[in-house]
Design a protein around this motif. Structure first.
Motif, PDB file in Angstrom:
ATOM      1  N   TYR A  26       0.826  -1.202   0.000  1.00 39.41           N
ATOM      2  CA  TYR A  26       0.000   0.000   0.000  1.00 39.41           C
ATOM      3  C   TYR A  26       0.867   1.261   0.000  1.00 39.41           C
ATOM      4  CZ  TYR A  26      -3.612  -3.338   1.446  1.00 39.41           C
ATOM      5  OH  TYR A  26      -4.474  -4.398   1.511  1.00 39.41           O
ATOM      6  N   ASN A  44       2.170   1.763  -3.501  1.00 41.14           N
ATOM      7  CA  ASN A  44       1.106   2.269  -4.379  1.00 41.14           C
ATOM      8  C   ASN A  44       0.867   3.759  -4.153  1.00 41.14           C
ATOM      9  OD1 ASN A  44       0.761  -0.327  -5.363  1.00 41.14           O
ATOM     10  ND2 ASN A  44      -0.967  -0.782  -4.021  1.00 41.14           N
ATOM     11  N   SER A  45       0.774   4.162  -2.894  1.00 36.86           N
ATOM     12  CA  SER A  45       0.548   5.573  -2.592  1.00 36.86           C
ATOM     13  C   SER A  45       1.702   6.431  -3.078  1.00 36.86           C
ATOM     14  CB  SER A  45       0.352   5.771  -1.080  1.00 36.86           C
ATOM     15  OG  SER A  45      -0.875   5.251  -0.649  1.00 36.86           O
ATOM     16  N   ARG A  92      -4.413  -0.567  -4.328  1.00 36.76           N
ATOM     17  CA  ARG A  92      -4.973   0.048  -3.121  1.00 36.76           C
ATOM     18  C   ARG A  92      -3.929   0.917  -2.436  1.00 36.76           C
ATOM     19  NH1 ARG A  92      -7.820  -4.390  -0.002  1.00 36.76           N
ATOM     20  NH2 ARG A  92      -9.127  -4.240  -1.882  1.00 36.76           N
ATOM     21  N   THR A  93      -4.337   2.118  -2.048  1.00 34.30           N
ATOM     22  CA  THR A  93      -3.424   3.066  -1.413  1.00 34.30           C
ATOM     23  C   THR A  93      -3.496   2.961   0.101  1.00 34.30           C
ATOM     24  OG1 THR A  93      -5.116   4.799  -1.515  1.00 34.30           O
ATOM     25  CG2 THR A  93      -3.568   4.667  -3.353  1.00 34.30           C
ATOM     26  N   LEU A  94      -2.631   3.703   0.765  1.00 31.86           N
ATOM     27  CA  LEU A  94      -2.559   3.626   2.228  1.00 31.86           C
ATOM     28  C   LEU A  94      -3.845   4.056   2.907  1.00 31.86           C
ATOM     29  CD1 LEU A  94       1.037   4.987   2.912  1.00 31.86           C
ATOM     30  CD2 LEU A  94       0.178   2.735   3.541  1.00 31.86           C
ATOM     31  N   GLY A 144      -5.936   1.119   2.637  1.00 35.61           N
ATOM     32  CA  GLY A 144      -5.336  -0.061   3.247  1.00 35.61           C
ATOM     33  C   GLY A 144      -5.408  -0.073   4.758  1.00 35.61           C
TER      34      GLY A 144
END
Length: 279
Positions: free
Chosen positions: A68, A71-72, A227-229, A232
């Motif tokens: 995550y 990704n972010s 999926r981002t933080l 997440g």
């Protein structure tokens, strides 16, 4: 106006109350992050009897937090760079050149800030779906879709901020540089951008924070791979258990990049915001 003693006391009490509204939640988050899980589910203790760093270790395995985080970082950095570059070009053109529709363009850019973001959620989802059906480019559940979404919301504000900052700079700076042999692009790169650095940093921080902490669009336009933080962190709450200590530990870790970045560019950020706002 001379302040009375009673007014000073009242102001101090008011500031203390407001400060506590910020300090107390932060204290609860920090203390909870160092508690064992069995101590979190019961009555809250302001000073726990047992402190442990185990939540900071377990939080990486309970959910794929590193994924995550990656990704972010990808989405936020790319969206910030694209937004700042496009905003520099657009704001410089608007502030330096007179063309038909200049004023209308500024009004349109400013008017985008009038509407709440949730109004654009369904239209964006339908547009992304139609793009995938038409040309085969998947935007829903992809990095590109999130980057374009964040760019949509950060770019208008960035253009507006930098337009005011560039307009406050004397045009004689570029004119003198071009007389010395620089082109318009050379004057922009070597003269305007270095002088406008505080404003550019302020806009960059705004874009980064906006993308880093966004929840609504990430919850709809991302999937398990992108999926981002901000989304997440909800994974610490399962159907049977809620890992409050690990969630608080992860929240602190997630906040560190923004906090460290703000401390590094604090002086230039404040000067950039004030310069753009005055103009």
């Amino acid at each position: 106006m001379i302040e009375t003693r009673g007014f000073k006391i009242l102001r101090a009490v008011g500031l203390a109350v407001l400060s506590m509204l910020v300090i107390v939640p932060l204290y609860v988050m920090v203390v909870t992050s160092f508690k064992p899980l069995q101590d979190v589910s019961g009555t809250f203790e302001w000073w726990p009897s047992v402190l442990t760093i185990q939540p900071y270790i377990d939080m990486w395995s309970t959910v794929p937090l590193a994924r995550y985080f990656t990704n972010s970082l990808i989405v936020t950095v790319v969206a910030t760079i694209c937004s700042v570059v496009l905003a520099i070009l657009a704001a410089y053109a608007v502030s330096r050149f007179s063309f038909r529709g200049n004023r209308l363009f500024r009004l349109v850019v400013l008017s985008t800030q009038m509407f709440p973001g949730i109004l654009f959620l369904l239209p964006l989802f339908l547009i992304f779906t139609q793009v995938q059906k038409t040309i085969g480019v998947q935007l829903n559940g992809s990095y590109l879709g999130l980057i374009l979404t964040y760019l949509t919301f950060s770019l208008p504000f960035s253009i507006w901020m930098l337009t005011g900052f560039f307009a406050a700079m004397p045009a004689a700076l570029e004119e003198a540089a071009m007389i010395d042999g620089l082109s318009r692009w050379g004057a922009l790169w070597r003269i305007v951008i270095p002088v406008a650095r505080p404003g550019i940093i302020a806009v960059s921080v705004y874009c980064f924070i906006t993308a880093w902490s966004e929840v609504l669009f990430a919850s709809v336009l991302s999937n398990k791979d992108t999926r981002t933080l901000s989304i997440g962190l909800r994974a610490y709450a399962s159907q049977t258990d809620v890992y409050w200590n690990e969630m608080m530990a992860a929240s602190i870790v997630v906040s560190l990049p923004v906090l460290i970045g703000f401390l590094i560019v604090q002086r230039q950020l404040i000067s950039g915001l004030s310069a753009g706002a005055v103009k």
